[in-house]
Design an enzyme around this catalytic site. Sequence first.
Site, short mmCIF file in Angstrom:
data_model
loop_
_atom_site.label_atom_id
_atom_site.label_comp_id
_atom_site.label_asym_id
_atom_site.label_seq_id
_atom_site.Cartn_x
_atom_site.Cartn_y
_atom_site.Cartn_z
N HIS A 174 -1.84 -8.85 2.16
CA HIS A 174 -1.53 -7.57 2.82
C HIS A 174 -2.69 -7.25 3.79
O HIS A 174 -2.99 -8.05 4.67
CB HIS A 174 -1.29 -6.53 1.74
CG HIS A 174 -0.76 -5.21 2.19
ND1 HIS A 174 -0.15 -5.02 3.40
CD2 HIS A 174 -0.74 -3.98 1.58
CE1 HIS A 174 0.22 -3.74 3.52
NE2 HIS A 174 -0.14 -3.09 2.44
N ARG A 219 3.41 -4.41 16.69
CA ARG A 219 2.01 -3.97 16.55
C ARG A 219 1.08 -5.05 17.11
O ARG A 219 0.01 -4.75 17.64
CB ARG A 219 1.68 -3.68 15.08
CG ARG A 219 2.57 -2.59 14.47
CD ARG A 219 2.36 -2.45 12.98
NE ARG A 219 2.68 -3.69 12.26
CZ ARG A 219 2.48 -3.87 10.96
NH1 ARG A 219 1.94 -2.90 10.23
NH2 ARG A 219 2.81 -5.00 10.38
N HIS A 260 5.95 -12.58 7.66
CA HIS A 260 6.13 -11.20 7.19
C HIS A 260 7.30 -11.14 6.22
O HIS A 260 8.25 -11.92 6.34
CB HIS A 260 6.40 -10.25 8.37
CG HIS A 260 6.16 -8.83 8.03
ND1 HIS A 260 7.13 -8.03 7.48
CD2 HIS A 260 5.04 -8.06 8.11
CE1 HIS A 260 6.62 -6.82 7.26
NE2 HIS A 260 5.35 -6.81 7.63
N SER A 320 0.83 -1.22 0.00
CA SER A 320 0.00 0.00 0.00
C SER A 320 0.86 1.26 0.00
O SER A 320 0.57 2.22 -0.73
CB SER A 320 -0.96 0.01 1.19
OG SER A 320 -0.27 -0.20 2.40
N ASP A 340 -2.02 -8.29 11.78
CA ASP A 340 -3.38 -8.71 11.45
C ASP A 340 -3.86 -9.89 12.30
O ASP A 340 -5.04 -10.22 12.30
CB ASP A 340 -3.46 -9.08 9.96
CG ASP A 340 -3.12 -7.89 9.09
OD1 ASP A 340 -3.68 -6.81 9.34
OD2 ASP A 340 -2.28 -8.03 8.18
N1 CMX Z 1 1.50 -19.66 6.27
C1 CMX Z 1 1.91 -20.58 5.37
N2 CMX Z 1 2.95 -20.40 4.55
C2 CMX Z 1 3.63 -19.25 4.67
C3 CMX Z 1 3.30 -18.28 5.60
C4 CMX Z 1 2.17 -18.51 6.42
N3 CMX Z 1 1.73 -17.61 7.31
N4 CMX Z 1 4.15 -17.26 5.49
C5 CMX Z 1 5.00 -17.57 4.50
N5 CMX Z 1 4.69 -18.78 4.00
C6 CMX Z 1 5.29 -19.46 2.86
C7 CMX Z 1 5.16 -18.57 1.63
O1 CMX Z 1 3.85 -18.70 1.05
C8 CMX Z 1 6.26 -19.09 0.77
O2 CMX Z 1 5.81 -20.28 0.17
P1 CMX Z 1 6.29 -20.67 -1.34
O3 CMX Z 1 7.77 -20.87 -1.25
O4 CMX Z 1 5.52 -21.91 -1.62
O5 CMX Z 1 5.90 -19.53 -2.21
C9 CMX Z 1 7.34 -19.43 1.79
O6 CMX Z 1 6.67 -19.59 3.04
C10 CMX Z 1 8.39 -18.35 1.94
O7 CMX Z 1 7.73 -17.13 2.19
P2 CMX Z 1 8.43 -15.99 3.07
O8 CMX Z 1 9.66 -15.56 2.36
O9 CMX Z 1 8.54 -16.41 4.48
O10 CMX Z 1 7.31 -14.84 3.06
P3 CMX Z 1 7.03 -13.73 1.95
O11 CMX Z 1 7.94 -12.59 2.21
O12 CMX Z 1 7.05 -14.32 0.59
O13 CMX Z 1 5.51 -13.35 2.27
C11 CMX Z 1 3.67 -12.84 3.66
C12 CMX Z 1 5.17 -12.60 3.40
C13 CMX Z 1 3.20 -11.88 4.73
C14 CMX Z 1 2.88 -12.55 2.37
C15 CMX Z 1 3.47 -14.31 4.11
O14 CMX Z 1 4.14 -14.53 5.34
C16 CMX Z 1 2.01 -14.71 4.26
O15 CMX Z 1 1.39 -15.10 3.26
N6 CMX Z 1 1.41 -14.57 5.49
C17 CMX Z 1 0.00 -14.82 5.67
C18 CMX Z 1 -0.80 -13.62 5.17
C19 CMX Z 1 -0.65 -12.43 6.10
O16 CMX Z 1 -0.75 -12.55 7.31
N7 CMX Z 1 -0.43 -11.24 5.50
C20 CMX Z 1 -0.38 -9.98 6.27
C21 CMX Z 1 1.02 -9.38 6.37
C22 CMX Z 1 0.98 -8.05 7.13
C23 CMX Z 1 0.27 -6.98 6.31
O17 CMX Z 1 0.82 -6.57 5.27
O18 CMX Z 1 -0.83 -6.57 6.68
#
Ligand code: CMX
Length: 466
Positions: free
Chosen positions: A303, A358, A349, A273, A404
């Site tokens: 996000h 937070r 994250h 964002s 979140d």
């Molecule tokens: N549950 C399951 N798998 C997860 C995970 C979770 N909470 N967090 C990361 N992973 C997975 C990723 O999907 C990725 O899988 P692939 O290799 O198959 O693609 C792997 O672990 C590596 O990811 P990462 O490097 O640890 O995380 P990213 O930087 O790519 O993504 C985020 C970060 C937040 C998108 C991810 O942790 C996620 O999807 N979390 C759940 C959604 C969430 O809570 N989002 C809110 C974030 C805060 C905000 O912006 O508001």
Amino acid sequence: MASLRVLSRSQFRASAPCFSRGSLRFYASAKPQTLKERLAELIPKEIENVKAIKAEHGKKAFGQVTVDQVYGGMRGLPALLWDGSVLDAEEGIRFRGKTIPECQALLPKAPGGSEPLPEGLFWLLLTGEVPTEAQAKSLSEDWAARATLPEFVEEIIDRCPPTLHPMSQFSMAVTALNHDSAFAKAYQEGISKKEYWGPTFEDSMDLIAKLPNIAGRIYRNVFGSGKLPAIDKTKDYSYNLANLLGFGDKEAFVELLRLYITIHSDHEGGNVSAHTGKLVGSALSDPFLAFGASLNGLAGPLHGLANQEVLLWLMKMKSQVGENPSDEKVKEYIWSTLNSGQVVPGYGHAVLRKTDPRYTAQREFAQKHLPDDPMFKLVGKIYNIAPDVLLEAGKAKNPWPNVDAHSGVLLTYYGLTQMQFYTVLFGVSRAFGVAAQLIWDRALGAPLERPKSYSSEAIKKMFANK
Ligand code: CMX
């Protein structure tokens, strides 16, 4: 109460002397210095500061860009200027150098309140300075005075089907505010580049001021909770937002919103964002267009929409394992989420590698206000179990909860149970950080963003035989 400030020569003539300290002379003035006046003083100094940084360090490299980073969502690529906040992987966010607990201690509060006023946080984000109570109050008054929506924007919201997601309605309404943009008008009239920040500031103030009426209208239309009350010009921003949503009589909810907006306001510049707002703003799209784009990014489930997803996930968990499940049942449920190829919402994250402060701030709020709430207890139980499961699964780089994972449970406790609305509240808060940076970008004459892209074919050729 009169505030104390150092005055310019012309301001000095209109004021009565008060006292001196060292070589500085202080004068009492009836009105506190406004945010715009303070910014006007700071901008020339910051332009010189940036010039000096560029002159001394302009040709130095941050490091190398790897092919993995190009394919990997640019993780860790140092490529953006963002002054309001900086995120440390271990420590979490600092707003202008201040942690969340420091902001809670230092920023002005509402009478009788103990959480920081977002008005003070906005002042801090823009100036790097903690405002006085009078200055924070002047922002409450200014935003209340600007809060009315144009009639056609009200009609756009009213014509949306209640089945349209609140975030889509929110982004449409914000985009439509560009109809009255001071920046767009001034640009058409040939404003000089040096003056861009002034109308950008005015638009940003209008944007923030109008968000409670937009959010309140969407909430009441979609969830059918009656007529929208008027803004109370004697009250602060968070009270008015709470009141427009129908929760003005719950003081603890108003306090929660003060904390909520403060901690969701800004998370440095690389998140979707914030970066989208900066990118779109760099084309000199006005703050309404730029922030409308931010909201569309915030509406994604990885996000901001994660706060909705967390509540949905918790509700599903509760329906399957009951309100007070054993650790084993919770563990099984988390594994079933992972095994079905979904993410555990609210965990992980892109930058953080520890529990998000937070999350901690919200947990402390819950411990103080709702320690016995069953959903809070369930969230606490998940906190004790999910990180180990995610570590065992072995993919997520960060197994800890983010912002979140906690917000929905707090809102639900006070009766705001409609989770499809939660990301709108995140959006109201995120305007503070995006707007602050847009103002500085225009003040510093930030150029159009235009990074270089490559095709896979070009990447292969580039590294052939290397
Ligand atoms: N549950 C399951 N798998 C997860 C995970 C979770 N909470 N967090 C990361 N992973 C997975 C990723 O999907 C990725 O899988 P692939 O290799 O198959 O693609 C792997 O672990 C590596 O990811 P990462 O490097 O640890 O995380 P990213 O930087 O790519 O993504 C985020 C970060 C937040 C998108 C991810 O942790 C996620 O999807 N979390 C759940 C959604 C969430 O809570 N989002 C809110 C974030 C805060 C905000 O912006 O508001």
